[in-house]
Design a protein around this motif. Structure first.
Motif, mmCIF file in Angstrom:
data_model
loop_
_atom_site.group_PDB
_atom_site.id
_atom_site.type_symbol
_atom_site.label_atom_id
_atom_site.label_comp_id
_atom_site.label_asym_id
_atom_site.label_seq_id
_atom_site.Cartn_x
_atom_site.Cartn_y
_atom_site.Cartn_z
ATOM 1 N N LEU A 145 0.804 -1.209 0.002
ATOM 2 C CA LEU A 145 0.040 -0.027 -0.094
ATOM 3 C C LEU A 145 1.026 1.431 0.082
ATOM 4 C CD1 LEU A 145 -2.821 -1.254 2.361
ATOM 5 C CD2 LEU A 145 -3.039 -0.599 0.049
ATOM 6 N N PHE A 146 1.932 1.250 0.541
ATOM 7 C CA PHE A 146 2.784 2.242 0.470
ATOM 8 C C PHE A 146 3.553 2.599 -0.526
ATOM 9 C CE2 PHE A 146 7.141 4.439 1.497
ATOM 10 C CZ PHE A 146 6.490 5.617 2.157
ATOM 11 N N SER A 147 3.860 1.421 -1.525
ATOM 12 C CA SER A 147 4.718 1.599 -2.701
ATOM 13 C C SER A 147 4.672 2.723 -3.475
ATOM 14 C CB SER A 147 4.507 0.295 -3.513
ATOM 15 O OG SER A 147 3.279 -0.002 -3.961
ATOM 16 N N PRO A 148 2.999 3.162 -3.845
ATOM 17 C CA PRO A 148 3.080 4.661 -4.634
ATOM 18 C C PRO A 148 3.592 5.812 -3.797
ATOM 19 C CG PRO A 148 0.947 3.193 -4.508
ATOM 20 C CD PRO A 148 1.733 2.669 -3.505
ATOM 21 N N CYS A 149 3.551 5.635 -2.390
ATOM 22 C CA CYS A 149 4.062 6.933 -1.711
ATOM 23 C C CYS A 149 5.570 7.085 -1.818
ATOM 24 C CB CYS A 149 3.621 6.738 -0.242
ATOM 25 S SG CYS A 149 1.734 6.203 -0.254
ATOM 26 N N ALA A 150 6.140 5.883 -2.073
ATOM 27 C CA ALA A 150 7.639 5.663 -2.050
ATOM 28 C C ALA A 150 8.134 6.581 -3.367
ATOM 29 C CB ALA A 150 8.175 4.370 -2.326
ATOM 30 N N VAL A 151 7.151 7.396 -4.426
ATOM 31 C CA VAL A 151 7.636 7.838 -5.380
ATOM 32 C C VAL A 151 8.253 9.364 -4.792
ATOM 33 C CG1 VAL A 151 6.807 9.514 -7.235
ATOM 34 C CG2 VAL A 151 6.047 7.139 -7.046
ATOM 35 N N CYS A 152 7.607 9.803 -3.537
ATOM 36 C CA CYS A 152 7.972 11.016 -2.798
ATOM 37 C C CYS A 152 8.827 10.686 -1.692
ATOM 38 C CB CYS A 152 6.455 11.769 -2.597
ATOM 39 S SG CYS A 152 5.899 12.378 -4.117
ATOM 40 N N HIS A 153 8.666 9.576 -1.198
ATOM 41 C CA HIS A 153 9.211 9.168 0.157
ATOM 42 C C HIS A 153 10.359 8.338 0.292
ATOM 43 C CE1 HIS A 153 6.809 12.036 2.339
ATOM 44 N NE2 HIS A 153 5.543 11.428 1.526
ATOM 45 N N ALA A 154 11.720 8.416 0.524
ATOM 46 C CA ALA A 154 12.640 7.366 0.867
ATOM 47 C C ALA A 154 12.134 6.842 2.197
ATOM 48 C CB ALA A 154 13.902 8.066 1.043
ATOM 49 N N VAL A 155 12.501 5.536 2.432
ATOM 50 C CA VAL A 155 12.463 4.842 3.603
ATOM 51 C C VAL A 155 13.666 4.304 4.185
ATOM 52 C CG1 VAL A 155 9.804 4.516 3.262
ATOM 53 C CG2 VAL A 155 11.794 2.766 2.305
ATOM 54 N N LYS A 156 14.988 4.197 3.509
ATOM 55 C CA LYS A 156 15.899 3.642 4.097
ATOM 56 C C LYS A 156 16.694 4.736 4.974
ATOM 57 C CE LYS A 156 16.417 0.186 0.510
ATOM 58 N NZ LYS A 156 16.959 -0.300 -0.539
ATOM 59 N N GLU A 157 17.207 4.461 5.984
ATOM 60 C CA GLU A 157 18.153 5.181 6.987
ATOM 61 C C GLU A 157 19.296 5.801 6.050
ATOM 62 O OE1 GLU A 157 20.536 5.029 11.035
ATOM 63 O OE2 GLU A 157 20.227 3.251 10.173
ATOM 64 N N GLY A 158 19.392 7.104 6.068
ATOM 65 C CA GLY A 158 20.537 7.751 5.376
ATOM 66 C C GLY A 158 20.141 8.098 3.970
ATOM 67 N N ASP A 159 19.030 7.611 3.338
ATOM 68 C CA ASP A 159 18.710 8.006 1.870
ATOM 69 C C ASP A 159 18.289 9.638 1.881
ATOM 70 O OD1 ASP A 159 19.514 5.598 1.049
ATOM 71 O OD2 ASP A 159 17.470 5.056 0.420
ATOM 72 N N ALA A 160 18.525 10.145 0.947
ATOM 73 C CA ALA A 160 18.327 11.397 0.792
ATOM 74 C C ALA A 160 16.695 11.916 0.584
ATOM 75 C CB ALA A 160 18.906 12.317 -0.543
ATOM 76 N N ALA A 161 16.438 12.939 1.070
ATOM 77 C CA ALA A 161 14.913 13.209 0.971
ATOM 78 C C ALA A 161 14.410 13.373 -0.726
ATOM 79 C CB ALA A 161 14.622 14.539 1.651
ATOM 80 N N ARG A 162 13.343 13.233 -0.976
ATOM 81 C CA ARG A 162 13.061 13.454 -2.197
ATOM 82 C C ARG A 162 11.759 14.570 -2.342
ATOM 83 N NH1 ARG A 162 11.779 7.028 -3.041
ATOM 84 N NH2 ARG A 162 13.841 6.267 -2.856
#
Length: 146
Positions: free
Chosen positions: A50-67
């Motif tokens: 359910l979150f996968s479409p939100c991943a277009v705008c939001h990173a979820v891994k520690e240290g990844d840059a903001a989108r």
């Protein structure tokens, strides 16, 4: 207000394409995708699905840059608008909200009503079961317990 957003978007045509594709898909994932159980109709989609479409705008891994939106790693329990790596709206920075499960639920249901003036371009998820699954997934985005 829409005219201001449109005027800003016209200056940045790539931004509007990214935002449009994100908004078109956010919360609209195929409940049967990526799951053998889902293919038979026996299982609800997972929070990650359910979150996968939100991943277009939001990173979820520690240290990844903001989108387009902030990185959501460690979001549960965090103060809203507190990640120095993201340029939050004034409304978000000054909200005083801590991202508890209840606050995340209310925000995901209707972001603009929960924190008026925030910049998240998402209409919300009205289905309580889907919101709960997304929140359960967000709760996993943290370091492993020692």
């Amino acid at each position: 207000m829409a005219a201001i957003a449109l005027k800003s978007a016209m200056k940045h045509p790539i931004s509007i394409l990214i935002l449009a594709s994100a908004l078109a898909g956010c919360g609209q994932s195929d409940p049967n995708a990526g799951s053998a159980a889902g293919a038979s109709g026996n299982a609800a989609p997972s929070g990650r699905q359910l979150f996968s479409p939100c991943a277009v705008c939001h990173a979820v891994k520690e240290g990844d840059a903001a989108r387009v939106g902030p990185n959501l790693y460690g979001i549960v329990g965090r103060q809203a608008g507190a990640d120095p790596a993201f340029a939050y709206s004034k409304a978000m920075r000054e909200s005083g909200v801590v991202w508890t499960e209840d606050n995340l639920d209310a925000f995901i249901e209707n972001p603009q009503m929960f924190i008026r003036g925030n910049r998240m371009g998402y209409a919300g998820e009205r289905n309580a079961e889907k919101r709960a699954a997304i929140i359960d997934y967000l709760k996993t985005l943290k370091p492993a317990a020692d």
